[in-house]
Write an enzyme that holds these catalytic residues in place. Structure first.
Site, mmCIF file in Angstrom:
data_model
loop_
_atom_site.group_PDB
_atom_site.id
_atom_site.type_symbol
_atom_site.label_atom_id
_atom_site.label_comp_id
_atom_site.label_asym_id
_atom_site.label_seq_id
_atom_site.Cartn_x
_atom_site.Cartn_y
_atom_site.Cartn_z
ATOM 1 N N CYS A 1 0.819 -1.236 0.000
ATOM 2 C CA CYS A 1 0.000 0.000 0.000
ATOM 3 C C CYS A 1 0.845 1.275 0.000
ATOM 4 C CB CYS A 1 -0.930 0.005 1.202
ATOM 5 S SG CYS A 1 -1.984 -1.449 1.233
ATOM 6 N N HIS B 1 -3.889 7.058 2.744
ATOM 7 C CA HIS B 1 -4.246 5.749 2.189
ATOM 8 C C HIS B 1 -5.615 5.369 2.744
ATOM 9 C CE1 HIS B 1 -4.396 1.654 1.075
ATOM 10 N NE2 HIS B 1 -4.017 1.155 2.236
ATOM 11 N N ASN C 1 -10.494 -0.403 -0.035
ATOM 12 C CA ASN C 1 -9.032 -0.329 0.040
ATOM 13 C C ASN C 1 -8.446 -0.810 -1.291
ATOM 14 O OD1 ASN C 1 -6.295 -0.691 0.489
ATOM 15 N ND2 ASN C 1 -6.542 -1.686 2.485
HETATM 16 N N1 COA Z 1 -19.046 -9.119 8.911
HETATM 17 C C1 COA Z 1 -19.477 -9.418 10.147
HETATM 18 N N2 COA Z 1 -18.665 -9.836 11.125
HETATM 19 C C2 COA Z 1 -17.365 -9.924 10.836
HETATM 20 C C3 COA Z 1 -16.843 -9.598 9.587
HETATM 21 C C4 COA Z 1 -17.742 -9.191 8.588
HETATM 22 N N3 COA Z 1 -17.356 -8.859 7.348
HETATM 23 N N4 COA Z 1 -15.505 -9.771 9.611
HETATM 24 C C5 COA Z 1 -15.175 -10.174 10.846
HETATM 25 N N5 COA Z 1 -16.313 -10.268 11.581
HETATM 26 C C6 COA Z 1 -16.443 -10.685 12.981
HETATM 27 C C7 COA Z 1 -15.298 -11.517 13.462
HETATM 28 O O1 COA Z 1 -15.462 -12.869 13.108
HETATM 29 C C8 COA Z 1 -15.404 -11.308 14.955
HETATM 30 O O2 COA Z 1 -16.395 -12.153 15.457
HETATM 31 P P1 COA Z 1 -16.211 -12.877 16.875
HETATM 32 O O3 COA Z 1 -16.094 -11.761 17.875
HETATM 33 O O4 COA Z 1 -17.457 -13.681 17.001
HETATM 34 O O5 COA Z 1 -14.953 -13.682 16.751
HETATM 35 C C9 COA Z 1 -15.888 -9.881 15.090
HETATM 36 O O6 COA Z 1 -16.452 -9.542 13.804
HETATM 37 C C10 COA Z 1 -14.804 -8.900 15.430
HETATM 38 O O7 COA Z 1 -13.711 -9.181 14.578
HETATM 39 P P2 COA Z 1 -12.442 -8.287 14.572
HETATM 40 O O8 COA Z 1 -11.471 -8.826 13.578
HETATM 41 O O9 COA Z 1 -11.975 -8.047 15.970
HETATM 42 O O10 COA Z 1 -13.068 -6.919 14.007
HETATM 43 P P3 COA Z 1 -12.373 -5.537 13.859
HETATM 44 O O11 COA Z 1 -13.132 -4.509 14.573
HETATM 45 O O12 COA Z 1 -10.894 -5.622 14.117
HETATM 46 O O13 COA Z 1 -12.593 -5.259 12.313
HETATM 47 C C11 COA Z 1 -11.296 -5.248 10.304
HETATM 48 C C12 COA Z 1 -12.018 -6.105 11.359
HETATM 49 C C13 COA Z 1 -10.642 -6.181 9.306
HETATM 50 C C14 COA Z 1 -12.325 -4.374 9.639
HETATM 51 C C15 COA Z 1 -10.252 -4.366 11.040
HETATM 52 O O14 COA Z 1 -9.462 -5.159 11.880
HETATM 53 C C16 COA Z 1 -9.345 -3.654 10.084
HETATM 54 O O15 COA Z 1 -9.784 -2.871 9.270
HETATM 55 N N6 COA Z 1 -8.033 -3.876 10.220
HETATM 56 C C17 COA Z 1 -7.067 -3.218 9.359
HETATM 57 C C18 COA Z 1 -7.079 -3.866 8.042
HETATM 58 C C19 COA Z 1 -6.367 -3.064 7.025
HETATM 59 O O16 COA Z 1 -6.530 -1.873 6.965
HETATM 60 N N7 COA Z 1 -5.578 -3.746 6.224
HETATM 61 C C20 COA Z 1 -4.899 -3.169 5.168
HETATM 62 C C21 COA Z 1 -3.794 -2.303 5.658
HETATM 63 S S1 COA Z 1 -3.141 -1.485 4.303
#
Ligand code: COA
Length: 321
Positions: A112, A248, A278
């Site tokens: 990225c 970004h 993204n």
């Molecule tokens: N829809 C519904 N629930 C979802 C889901 C979706 N699309 N994706 C994950 N979940 C669930 C998980 O399974 C988890 O359930 P559980 O508590 O029963 O285990 C719950 O939601 C929380 O998951 P978690 O991973 O802690 O959520 P989060 O708040 O961290 O959000 C992301 C997940 C991926 C959106 C977040 O971590 C994120 O954006 N991270 C950065 C990613 C990024 O920017 N990457 C590129 C960098 S360049």
């Protein structure tokens, strides 16, 4: 010798995947995706459409805005993690599409942060008089490496390309760039296979992006907040001097956290995440072009670009547009 941004361009494929589409594909909801990421839709290539097609359209858009052709360039850099093929590099393929000849072209694989790396390298080559006018493109077809059965990643990523024409100028321009990387984080966000390791080691069919989302989130917020402060401090300016922050577009909550730490109102942030998702290295030049074309970004304004991605790699650019 300085470098200025002469023009910008971008292109997104016509096909759109909305949050409602994902409700039919995996167990998720529009409400969850909006609340956790700020994403509402993302553009996805159609079968047969490639990253090079997107890069060509973005490049032609930037060239058109400047009234220039491929013969007016003397460098092409394409940042991407989803190149059409291993070699020739995407820069060479793009040069051929545009009808240019003879000048150096290459591609950069820095996830990225790739567009910021490209901007820094092109800026250095212009400042040392090794070229006068460069096309820098960030282009991705992340849909080709996304697992559409994995709800924690598939809702995030989109396809698109953005481009800038840089040229030598008597005033800055690109005021400063700051680049960083730390391979200790290589296992938090990655694509597992490749030429030398071999493809498809882990699955019978295809490999996909792997990500520990929560950990990536935490490191991204801390790293990008520090990077913004480092960049502003080194240039002797503060966040109040910024006309626009063009980050970004990975997650709205990451951007909001950085804005909070910088004391920057959300009104001065260019946001395209709702419409683009993204798009990795394409996201900053795409957001830049959107805000240039709708008139928000004006000549003479101070802009901060900042990106973070797999590696981890991260970088910033402070720019007088
Ligand atoms: N829809 C519904 N629930 C979802 C889901 C979706 N699309 N994706 C994950 N979940 C669930 C998980 O399974 C988890 O359930 P559980 O508590 O029963 O285990 C719950 O939601 C929380 O998951 P978690 O991973 O802690 O959520 P989060 O708040 O961290 O959000 C992301 C997940 C991926 C959106 C977040 O971590 C994120 O954006 N991270 C950065 C990613 C990024 O920017 N990457 C590129 C960098 S360049």
């Amino acid at each position: 010798m300085y470098t200025r941004i002469r023009s910008t361009g971008h292109y997104v494929p016509e096909r759109v995947l909305t949050n409602q589409d994902f409700e039919r594909m995996v167990t998720t909801s529009d409400e969850w995706i909006r609340a956790r990421t700020g994403i509402e839709r993302r553009h996805i290539v159609s079968p047969g459409e490639t990253n090079l097609d997107l890069c060509e359209k973005a490049a032609r858009s930037a060239l058109g805005a400047a009234g220039l052709g491929a013969e007016d360039l003397d460098l092409i850099l394409v940042a991407t993690t989803t190149p059409n093929q291993v070699f020739p590099n995407m820069g060479v393929l793009l040069q051929d599409r545009l009808g240019g000849h003879g000048y150096p072209c290459t591609s950069l694989e820095s996830a990225c942060a790739g567009f910021i790396y490209g901007l820094a390298i092109a800026n250095s080559l212009i400042q040392t008089s090794q070229c006068r006018r460069a096309l820098v493109v960030g282009g991705e077809t992340l849909s080709r490496i996304t697992d559409y059965t994995d709800r924690s990643t598939c809702i995030l990523f989109g396809d698109g390309a953005g481009a800038v024409i840089l040229e030598a100028a008597s005033e800055p321009g690109i005021i400063a760039t700051h680049l960083h990387a730390d391979g200790a984080y290589k296992d938090l966000l990655y694509y597992p296979s490749g030429i030398s390791l071999g493809f498809d080691r882990l699955r019978e069919s295809r490999d996909f992006i792997r990500m520990k989302g929560g950990e990536v989130f935490r490191v991204a917020v801390n790293t990008l907040s520090q990077l913004a402060l480092e960049t502003l401090e080194a240039a002797g300016v503060t966040s109040t001097d910024l006309s626009w922050f063009v980050p970004h577009q990975a997650n709205l909550r990451i951007i909001q956290s950085i804005a909070h730490k910088l004391g920057l109102p959300m009104e001065r942030i260019v946001l395209t995440i709702a419409d683009h998702g993204n798009t990795s290295t394409a996201s900053i030049p795409m957001a830049l072009d959107v805000a240039v074309r709708d008139g928000r970004i004006q000549r003479g304004q101070l802009l901060l670009f900042e990106a973070f991605g797999g590696g981890f790699t991260w970088g910033s650019a402070l720019v007088r547009y």
